[in-house]
Design a protein around this motif. Structure first.
Motif: not given
Length: 78
Positions: A29-34, A36-40, A43-47
């Protein structure tokens, strides 16, 4: 006696299969790459702050206004 051994073997193999599958899924799943990233995990972007504000206003505003719209509809209905 054979059925007792088979039952114990099936329990052990089931536990082993579940553990192997779950660890494989986590690795793939590669969840480990995300981490600590807020909002990762949203289901929507917070940028974009303005787009996020519009989403919040529409989502919460529609839920807040719905009772008023329904009451108005009932009053105007003949």
């Amino acid at each position: 006696m054979a059925s007792v051994g088979r039952l114990a073997l099936s329990r052990l193999s089931t536990l082993g299969v579940k553990r192997n599958i779950s660890t494989t899924v986590v690795r793939r799943s590669q969840a480990w790459q995300q981490e600590g990233v807020p909002g990762a995990n949203l289901p929507f972007s917070i940028k974009n702050r303005y787009k996020l504000t519009l989403y919040f206003v529409l989502f919460f505003g529609s839920a807040f206004n719905l009772p008023f719209i329904l009451v108005r509809h009932q009053i105007l209905k003949k």
